[in-house]
Design an enzyme around this catalytic site. Sequence first.
Site, PDB file in Angstrom:
ATOM      1  CB  SER A   9      -0.889   0.028   1.242  1.00  0.00           C
ATOM      2  OG  SER A   9      -1.847  -0.985   1.187  1.00  0.00           O
ATOM      3  CD  GLU A  55      -1.574 -10.352   2.117  1.00  0.00           C
ATOM      4  OE1 GLU A  55      -0.767 -10.218   1.191  1.00  0.00           O
ATOM      5  OE2 GLU A  55      -2.152  -9.410   2.666  1.00  0.00           O
TER       6      GLU A  55
END
Lengths: 351, 381
Positions: free
Chosen positions: B133, B248
């Site tokens: 991010s 994930e």
Amino acid sequence: MREIFDSTLERLFSDLVTVDVVLAAEGGNWPTELWQNIEESGFTMALVPEELGGAGASWADVCGIIRLCGRFNLPVPLPEAMLANWLLGASGLEGVAGTLSFASAGDLRIENGVVSGSVTGVPWGREVSRIVAIAQGEVPTVVLLSVEAAGLEPSANTAGEARDTFVFASVKPLAAAALPTAVGTRVLETGGAMLRAAQIAGALEATLNLTSTYAGERVQFGKAIGSFQAIQHQIAVLSEHAAASVMAAEAAFAESGDTFAVLQVMAAKICASEAAGIAASVAHGVHGAIGFTHEHALHLTTRRLWSWRSEYGSLTYWSQQLGRAICAGGSGSLWPAITCGALAEAKEVTV
Amino acid sequence: MSIDQFKYSRIPPEAEALRGDVRAILADALKDYPTIRRADSWMGFDAEFSRRLGAQGWVGMALPKAYGGGDASPFARYVVIEELLAAGAPVSAHWFADRQSGPQILHYGTDAQRDRHLPAICRGEQFFCIGMSEPNSGSDLASIKTRAVRKGEKWVINGQKVWTTNAHRSHYMIALVRTGENSKRQEGLSQFIIDLSLPGITIRPIKDLTGSEHFNEVFFDDLVVGDDAIIGTEGQGWSQVTAELAFERSGPERFLSSIALLHTLIDAVGKHPDALQAKEIGRLAARLVTLRHMSLAVTAQLAAGKNPAWEASVVKDLGAVFEQEIPELAQLLCELPPTSAGGCDHAQVLAYLTQMAPSFSLRGGTREILRGIIARGLGLR
């Protein structure tokens, strides 16, 4: 074995379980041709050991079959006949051909070789010639009863599927055997819950297919409604619950053998019962007014979801049993139960 | 996509056989570990504990023996990590290396990268964070702006990462950065293994709403790294990252984040629950059973070399709903106000997880992004 079972039955259902056949059955017209084909296919006897006249299949082999029954809104008691025959076989009795169902609730007693009492909520009761039930007596006894001599009080679920009451007065069973000691007296309730969990899973697959197809076709504001994010996310949630229900049902069938995997069955019925309401709500919301009409096929599935979630123990019923068992064991019992797939503290829910 | 991809997979007996050992060792290692810290779940950080697990062979255990791993099956690893999570063990130090960085380096890395990183990961001594991010690029990951510019055999990196869990106590970051200009935003991205001790890196912790510092902003100012810092193929960063996301999004950490609260709730309710308590605790247990089956089904697919992105998104979204329901139900079922100081264990865990819960449907992909992926799999977009 499973692939052959599934593909055979899917072909048969695709040909014979049309909307008209389902609606006619709801109106009381027994689908003779469909039932004949199913019986000839031998699936009603699939779970009976070979030496007792069946195919010797396991529960793991037939999850796909039961899901298909749900996906197609099958209007005949194939799942019921399979469970009834399984219990006959497990009790050392021969499996029976012909129309067959079972009763899990009631107050049947067996004394001096004759059965009295009533059973309720018998699926397809008025359409079948025989039912399997467990009668209390000196020992719990598996009985095969002809319904001819019984008094009938008809009832039906929201999908128009017969769920009848029978009253027996000193009726001699066609066959009887002591319930095997490894099998609990609530075996038919647990088995029924497992069947309905898989049928719901199948019906959810059908609901998902109907709904995503419709969302791709129906145009409003100049584009398919499925291209609106709000609709996409609702259908995504529907698919999550469908996937969870399929997975939970598969686990229950895979882990059930001579006895049912109770924790897995409870989980499957709880998840399926929760999913049923969510899925029906999303499906009707997406379909709009057309899905609310008798003309559209959506209700064939949603009306079954609304009934099946309550049959053989609702979300609340099984959740409370599971919750009580877990609390009785304290927090330390939760994770071991999840990982070994069985409840150490589940005496009260043993079937 | 197909719902039929959720095939029931039992844990193989040889993997299941590990469970007893793991439980015994955790019972000993965590005997004095406080309940409130168990509520940290996989965010709990303890470098010493990670080294101890590494010595036990339970970090990077699915990596090859040649690199210090155990050649263990994905199911054996599953048994170990779910036991760690259920016990509330502090696994965060090695978590990201074990789950993502290690397998990525094995899969995409050069021999030199494997030799440098994998043995240290397996010893539980080398910690990684994941630099995905950026400011204004969370859910819209393809819009990242951090850029690496080639200067001879070096790359100069400038930009900023944010929400990077453990950046302040990790040795390396695997960062997704822009290395080329393309009309398609997903192209021209590459992944770099960045040594966080290099000059040109500033790491600033971000306090979360509980006052804890798990994640950070990380600044790169003319950071110089060698060509050998690239992992995988230049320009293939997007496909590398999206393949990683299935790992994930499907593990037991995606539905066990609130398990400590479910435990304290059960004990707070006691052995004789009322009808509502029994119902809701039973329902949660049923959901937990099912989520675990789904997660194992995805594990089986990953083990078979498939990329079950759709299925992983289903597990992650349903899992986050479950994790977030637990604090809601816990406050509904017991007349016990949450306490951030004082109060019983349950009241403290309730306070902590009520505050942590919003993050469960943010980290690893927001609910909206996941449902978009699921809708795409259904053919709706």
